[in-house]
Design a protein around this motif. Sequence first.
Motif, PDB file in Angstrom:
ATOM      1  N   LEU A 242       0.805  -1.222   0.000  1.00 18.27           N
ATOM      2  CA  LEU A 242       0.000   0.000   0.000  1.00 18.27           C
ATOM      3  C   LEU A 242       0.840   1.274   0.000  1.00 18.27           C
ATOM      4  N   ASN A 243       2.169   1.143  -0.023  1.00 21.69           N
ATOM      5  CA  ASN A 243       3.012   2.334  -0.174  1.00 21.69           C
ATOM      6  C   ASN A 243       2.569   3.086  -1.426  1.00 21.69           C
ATOM      7  N   PRO A 244       2.406   4.414  -1.365  1.00 19.72           N
ATOM      8  CA  PRO A 244       1.993   5.161  -2.560  1.00 19.72           C
ATOM      9  C   PRO A 244       2.893   4.898  -3.765  1.00 19.72           C
TER      10      PRO A 244
ATOM     11  N   SER B 171      13.283   2.918  -4.103  1.00 19.97           N
ATOM     12  CA  SER B 171      14.314   2.708  -3.083  1.00 19.97           C
ATOM     13  C   SER B 171      13.946   3.431  -1.801  1.00 19.97           C
ATOM     14  N   GLY B 172      14.947   4.023  -1.130  1.00 15.58           N
ATOM     15  CA  GLY B 172      14.757   4.533   0.214  1.00 15.58           C
ATOM     16  C   GLY B 172      15.041   3.415   1.198  1.00 15.58           C
ATOM     17  N   VAL B 173      14.698   3.603   2.471  1.00 15.10           N
ATOM     18  CA  VAL B 173      14.937   2.545   3.455  1.00 15.10           C
ATOM     19  C   VAL B 173      13.778   1.558   3.505  1.00 15.10           C
ATOM     20  N   ALA B 174      12.634   1.890   2.841  1.00 15.99           N
ATOM     21  CA  ALA B 174      11.454   1.028   2.936  1.00 15.99           C
ATOM     22  C   ALA B 174      10.594   1.105   1.681  1.00 15.99           C
ATOM     23  N   MET B 175      11.233   1.045   0.507  1.00 17.66           N
ATOM     24  CA  MET B 175      10.494   1.139  -0.760  1.00 17.66           C
ATOM     25  C   MET B 175       9.568   2.348  -0.753  1.00 17.66           C
ATOM     26  N   ASN B 176      10.117   3.489  -0.364  1.00 19.05           N
ATOM     27  CA  ASN B 176       9.297   4.676  -0.171  1.00 19.05           C
ATOM     28  C   ASN B 176       9.606   5.812  -1.139  1.00 19.05           C
ATOM     29  N   LYS B 177      10.616   5.629  -2.002  1.00 17.30           N
ATOM     30  CA  LYS B 177      11.035   6.732  -2.868  1.00 17.30           C
ATOM     31  C   LYS B 177      11.251   6.242  -4.295  1.00 17.30           C
ATOM     32  N   ILE B 178      10.629   6.912  -5.255  1.00 17.10           N
ATOM     33  CA  ILE B 178      10.817   6.568  -6.655  1.00 17.10           C
ATOM     34  C   ILE B 178      12.139   7.171  -7.139  1.00 17.10           C
ATOM     35  N   GLU B 179      13.112   6.306  -7.406  1.00 27.66           N
ATOM     36  CA  GLU B 179      14.433   6.756  -7.856  1.00 27.66           C
ATOM     37  C   GLU B 179      14.492   6.874  -9.378  1.00 27.66           C
TER      38      GLU B 179
ATOM     39  N   PRO C 250      -0.699  10.617 -17.613  1.00 21.92           N
ATOM     40  CA  PRO C 250      -0.790  11.836 -16.790  1.00 21.92           C
ATOM     41  C   PRO C 250      -0.174  11.672 -15.401  1.00 21.92           C
ATOM     42  N   TYR C 251      -0.316  10.490 -14.786  1.00 26.33           N
ATOM     43  CA  TYR C 251       0.209  10.318 -13.424  1.00 26.33           C
ATOM     44  C   TYR C 251       1.734  10.267 -13.372  1.00 26.33           C
ATOM     45  N   ASP C 252       2.379  10.183 -14.536  1.00 31.36           N
ATOM     46  CA  ASP C 252       3.846  10.229 -14.562  1.00 31.36           C
ATOM     47  C   ASP C 252       4.372  11.579 -14.072  1.00 31.36           C
ATOM     48  N   LEU C 253       3.534  12.597 -14.158  1.00 31.92           N
ATOM     49  CA  LEU C 253       3.941  13.938 -13.756  1.00 31.92           C
ATOM     50  C   LEU C 253       3.743  14.170 -12.259  1.00 31.92           C
ATOM     51  N   GLU C 254       3.210  13.173 -11.562  1.00 34.11           N
ATOM     52  CA  GLU C 254       2.903  13.341 -10.143  1.00 34.11           C
ATOM     53  C   GLU C 254       3.693  12.382  -9.263  1.00 34.11           C
TER      54      GLU C 254
ATOM     55  N   GLU D  11       6.404  12.719  -7.528  1.00 38.23           N
ATOM     56  CA  GLU D  11       6.909  13.231  -6.254  1.00 38.23           C
ATOM     57  C   GLU D  11       5.881  13.080  -5.141  1.00 38.23           C
ATOM     58  N   LYS D  12       4.602  13.140  -5.499  1.00 39.75           N
ATOM     59  CA  LYS D  12       3.542  13.000  -4.502  1.00 39.75           C
ATOM     60  C   LYS D  12       3.528  11.603  -3.888  1.00 39.75           C
ATOM     61  N   ALA D  13       4.085  10.630  -4.591  1.00 41.77           N
ATOM     62  CA  ALA D  13       4.082   9.252  -4.102  1.00 41.77           C
ATOM     63  C   ALA D  13       5.250   8.955  -3.176  1.00 41.77           C
ATOM     64  N   ASN D  14       6.212   9.861  -3.105  1.00 46.95           N
ATOM     65  CA  ASN D  14       7.357   9.653  -2.227  1.00 46.95           C
ATOM     66  C   ASN D  14       6.976   9.989  -0.783  1.00 46.95           C
ATOM     67  N   THR D  15       7.400   9.132   0.131  1.00 43.80           N
ATOM     68  CA  THR D  15       7.152   9.377   1.549  1.00 43.80           C
ATOM     69  C   THR D  15       8.488   9.412   2.289  1.00 43.80           C
ATOM     70  N   HIS D  16       8.426   9.868   3.529  1.00 46.47           N
ATOM     71  CA  HIS D  16       9.659  10.021   4.304  1.00 46.47           C
ATOM     72  C   HIS D  16       9.470   9.403   5.693  1.00 46.47           C
ATOM     73  N   PRO D  17       9.413   8.074   5.739  1.00 49.17           N
ATOM     74  CA  PRO D  17       9.178   7.399   7.025  1.00 49.17           C
ATOM     75  C   PRO D  17      10.382   7.529   7.951  1.00 49.17           C
TER      76      PRO D  17
END
Length: 331
Positions: free
Chosen positions: A125-127, A255-263, A272-276, A278-284
């Motif tokens: 369920l990670n964005p 990547s990230g420490v928990a599959m939380n960042k799109i590298e 269209p969602y390719d432009l968004e 950054e909104k899916a990146n989280t910072h746990p």
Amino acid sequence: MIKIGLIGCGRISKNHFEAIAQQPDAQCIACCDIIEDRAQEAAQQHNIPTWTTSYDQMLSDTNIDLISICTPSGLHPEHGIQAAKAGKHVLTEKPMACRLAEADELIKACDEAGVKLFVVLQNRLNPSIQLVRRAFEEGRFGQIYMITSNIFWTRPQDYYDMATWRGTWKLDGGAFMNQAAHYVDMVQWFGGPTEEVKSITATLARNIEAEDTGSAIIRFQGGTIGSINVTMLTYPKNLEGSITILGEKGTVCISGVAMNKIEHWEFTDHQPYDLELEKANTHPSSVYGFGHRLYYKDVIKCLLEKSEPISNGVEGRKSLYLLEQIYSSSG
């Protein structure tokens, strides 16, 4: 309102208590632990009305709809079967068992009792992962050639020394079974059924029965090659928890420490969602991420609306099956 009882007030329970507290349609009304002080402290800290050291006593509470199991992995089937026989829905932390046969017994018990079985695979369920899954289901990768996952974390010896069950084959398993379980699930979620598995595991630095380091290579039935590399010996702290998918028409690295960042995110087509992204990146703040809150939201929706959960017993069994293949092929 879904009423919840939780058993096992150790390390991971905090994530469950906090996630439940954020659900408007759920409440944790009881908690249980064999260590009295721990059960009492959890109840006080998280405003749980009732605490006990007796699991049977908690199961006898007719107000409880769902039991959340946060005990050592090897005890998940036993506690889940008891809950099912008491007529409670069952939510179990990963992995759902340490042995496939015991997982099957749990699935059977829940089916026979007519209760739901949920397996916590919250990273689905990670964005960032949800975006990848969307692209995957839309066929944007084309043929997938390779899936790799790296889990480069650290668990010092004092982590294992905190409880006698940690790192044991009977109740815990090693780096693959415990820490990497979500990543094993992720690789099989995208890779599908396996055809062949080869692995090497080793206990290089920790005083435990099971492995602290290992690598697995997987051939999936569709032809995709997968690899999982895991260690609990990264210096000096957790470094990476990643998955990379290489396809005919697309490449993605989360990547990230928990599959939380799109590298990296690149496809031959554009949506269209390719432009968004950054909104899916989280910072746990930890490797657990924020998935437990979203997972409980999915569970509550399933119970109230009778919808299908994102991960049930059948889904939980798939990753456990791969884990057994990894261990058996390591000799």
